[in-house]
Design an enzyme around this catalytic site. Structure first.
Site, mmCIF file in Angstrom:
data_model
loop_
_atom_site.group_PDB
_atom_site.id
_atom_site.type_symbol
_atom_site.label_atom_id
_atom_site.label_comp_id
_atom_site.label_asym_id
_atom_site.label_seq_id
_atom_site.Cartn_x
_atom_site.Cartn_y
_atom_site.Cartn_z
ATOM 1 N N ASP A 148 56.843 42.356 -52.386
ATOM 2 C CA ASP A 148 57.799 42.268 -53.492
ATOM 3 C C ASP A 148 57.604 43.430 -54.474
ATOM 4 O OD1 ASP A 148 59.507 41.362 -55.427
ATOM 5 O OD2 ASP A 148 58.615 39.361 -55.592
ATOM 6 N N ASP A 205 67.082 37.114 -57.276
ATOM 7 C CA ASP A 205 66.585 35.764 -56.979
ATOM 8 C C ASP A 205 67.720 34.743 -57.048
ATOM 9 O OD1 ASP A 205 64.300 37.236 -57.158
ATOM 10 O OD2 ASP A 205 63.232 35.781 -58.405
#
Ligand code: GLA
Length: 529
Positions: free
Chosen positions: A261, A327
């Site tokens: 990430d 997200d």
């Protein structure tokens, strides 16, 4: 009779399609159908979906599995059926063995493509399937991964006990039997580095070896999370400057999957990085992963920056999936944005080994970033739409909720064999939108390996609407060059209801607001090979 039937990936459809032909059903009458589609008021309504599995054996999950020769291989062949049930195999590549529960382990000796014939037998019948095992370099993720991730369930409150319980629940609730095989830690497991620089878990995770061994004993695979930056998004230790050491540690622990990430890596690059700077951290970790003796699925998480889909799957990165947007969260707007809007143009970039990832399934009971456990805010129809859309997109199917608390409806949503088979189709062609109709209706289609086409009708509008496929011509744009077009009358099957609707020349049906219909159209040309 049933016991003698040959069960391949699509054999079930062949049998049911024959039944459909005999029934010669009539297309839905559009007026009565529309009248039946009143908008619900008050209590949430639930879509009508099939439930349960037959007592006779059935195989599920991917029909193709890749691995690197010489590295540990672990695959529990997903199947259902009354116990006791015995699974056997012929044609396994040298170096692999299978026990009678269908757990395949070992190390493949040589590169190649192997056709493994699987048989499952119980007192209600038997099933067969051909599993293709592809052995070579960078052959992982030949179908989209299915599993569980800790983030929306527990956020940074995850622990070894909760992770172990998630693995146990995947098995106990019958999800592993349908192909959900990854148990993935997200952010918050990292406890800093030792004097020699090695990453350590926090006390909540204790001995990683032990936790991972437990997951492997269940026949499942284990995933971990890090960032190329000094810190992860939740402020824990990242892999910056320790990439090789981390890859070695993960391999030693037995990790099978890495989500990587971007997070604080942004402080390591200029404000407007060029393409090379975007690629670099992922290429560095790929080199590290390739240098260790373990297959690890590589999941890129950088929210779709720099059109990651154009480079994420290629050398020097060889990513197996990449997030295509920010997200997700459990709202209709987020599902709509990540699913429809961000993915609309991305179908050319997904395929076996490399998938577009619109983020996780917002189902069940979790924290969903709210700080406390609660049910998803999606309505039952929105939940069904998300699963339908993700399957049409050939997206990774990653649950992120408290699996112990799965209610029967949610369980049915994620264990419908025929719906999951669309996601796991081995041709791996992502669906695309083929028509937009009044009131927010969208028709999406994707061709399947047996010559049929999966078509979904979504209603993105605020009111119930009729959606239609005026003729099968509408689906032609998704067919591969040279594929036989669907002409005239064709068998149609409702995959959510697992019901054949008969032969039709077109389809029209009411779709509730934020609801979806999923069809399989055409005659399967699949025969056991
Ligand atoms: C980012 C990712 C999420 C999750 C969190 C963890 O926001 O996009 O999926 O991994 O980090 O901190």
């Amino acid at each position: 009779m049933r016991g003698k039937q040959l069960m391949s990936c699509t054999r079930r459809e062949v049998i049911l399609t024959t039944a459909a032909l005999l029934m010669a059903g009539t297309p839905a009458n559009s007026d009565t159908a529309a009248a039946a589609a009143k908008e619900p008021v008050g209590q949430p309504t639930y879509p009508e979906i099939a439930s349960g599995d037959p007592e006779s054996p059935e195989f599920h999950g991917p029909c193709v599995m890749g691995a690197t020769p010489g590295r540990d291989f672990l695959f529990q062949v997903p199947h259902t059926g009354l116990a006791p049930l015995v699974v056997s195999a012929s044609g396994l590549p040298a170096g692999l063995r299978m026990n009678d529960t269908g757990l395949i382990t070992g190390k493949i000796e040589r590169a190649g493509v192997y056709k493994v014939r699987l048989t499952a037998v119980n007192r209600a019948g038997n099933a067969r399937r051909t599993l293709r095992i592809v052995a070579g370099a960078h052959k992982l993720a030949l179908t989209p991964p299915m599993g569980w991730n800790s983030w929306y369930a527990y956020s940074t409150g995850n622990t070894a006990a909760l992770t172990r319980a998630a693995g146990d629940a995947l098995v106990k609730k019958g999800l592993a039997a349908k192909g959900f095989m990854y148990v993935n830690l997200d952010d918050g497991w990292q406890g800093g580095r030792s004097a020699s620089g090695e990453i350590r878990p926090t006390a909540k995770f204790g001995d990683m070896h032990k936790l991972i061994a437990h997951i492997h004993r269940l026949g499942l695979r284990f995933g971990i999370y890090s960032s190329p930056g000094p810190k992860t998004c939740a402020g824990h230790t990242g892999s910056w400057g320790h990439e090789l050491l981390d890859a070695r540690t993960y391999a030693r622990w037995g990790v099978d999957f890495l989500k990587y990430d971007w997070c604080s890596y942004r402080i390591e690059v200029p404000r407007h990085p060029d393409l090379e700077q975007y690629i670099k951290p992922y290429a560095v970790m790929r080199r590290a992963l390739d240098s260790v003796d373990r297959d690890m699925f590589f999941s890129l998480c950088q929210y779709g920056m720099s059109h990651v889909w154009t480079w994420g799957g290629k050398a020097p990165v060889f990513g197996n999936m990449w997030r295509t947007s920010g997200d997700i969260i459990d709202t209709w707007q987020a599902i709509s944005h990540n699913g429809f809007d961000s993915e609309r143009q991305l179908y050319p970039f997904a395929g076996p080994g490399h998938w577009n990832d619109p983020c996780m399934l917002m189902l069940g009971y979790g924290k969903f970033r709210s700080g406390f456990l609660r049910p998803t805010r999606l309505t039952p129809h929105e939940q069904q739409l998300q699963v339908t859309l993700w399957c049409m997109l050939a997206a990774p199917l990653v649950l992120s909720c408290d699996l112990e608390r799965l209610d029967p409806f949610t369980l049915d949503l994620v264990t419908n064999t025929e719906v999951l088979a669309v996601d796991q189709d081995e041709m791996g062609i992502q669906g695309q939108c083929v028509d937009r109709q009044a009131g927010g209706i969208e028709v999406w289609a994707r061709p399947l390996w047996d010559g049929t086409v999966a078509a979904a009708i979504f209603n993105r509008g605020p009111k119930a609407q009729r959606g239609h496929i005026a003729s099968w011509d509408m689906l032609t744009p998704v067919l591969r060059a040279g594929a036989k077009p669907l002409l005239g009358s064709q068998p149609v099957r409702d995959l959510w209801k697992r019901k054949s609707l008969g032969e039709m020349r077109s389809f029209i049906a009411p779709v509730l607001s934020h609801g979806a219909v999923l069809l399989k159209i055409g005659t399967s040309r699949q025969t056991e090979s």
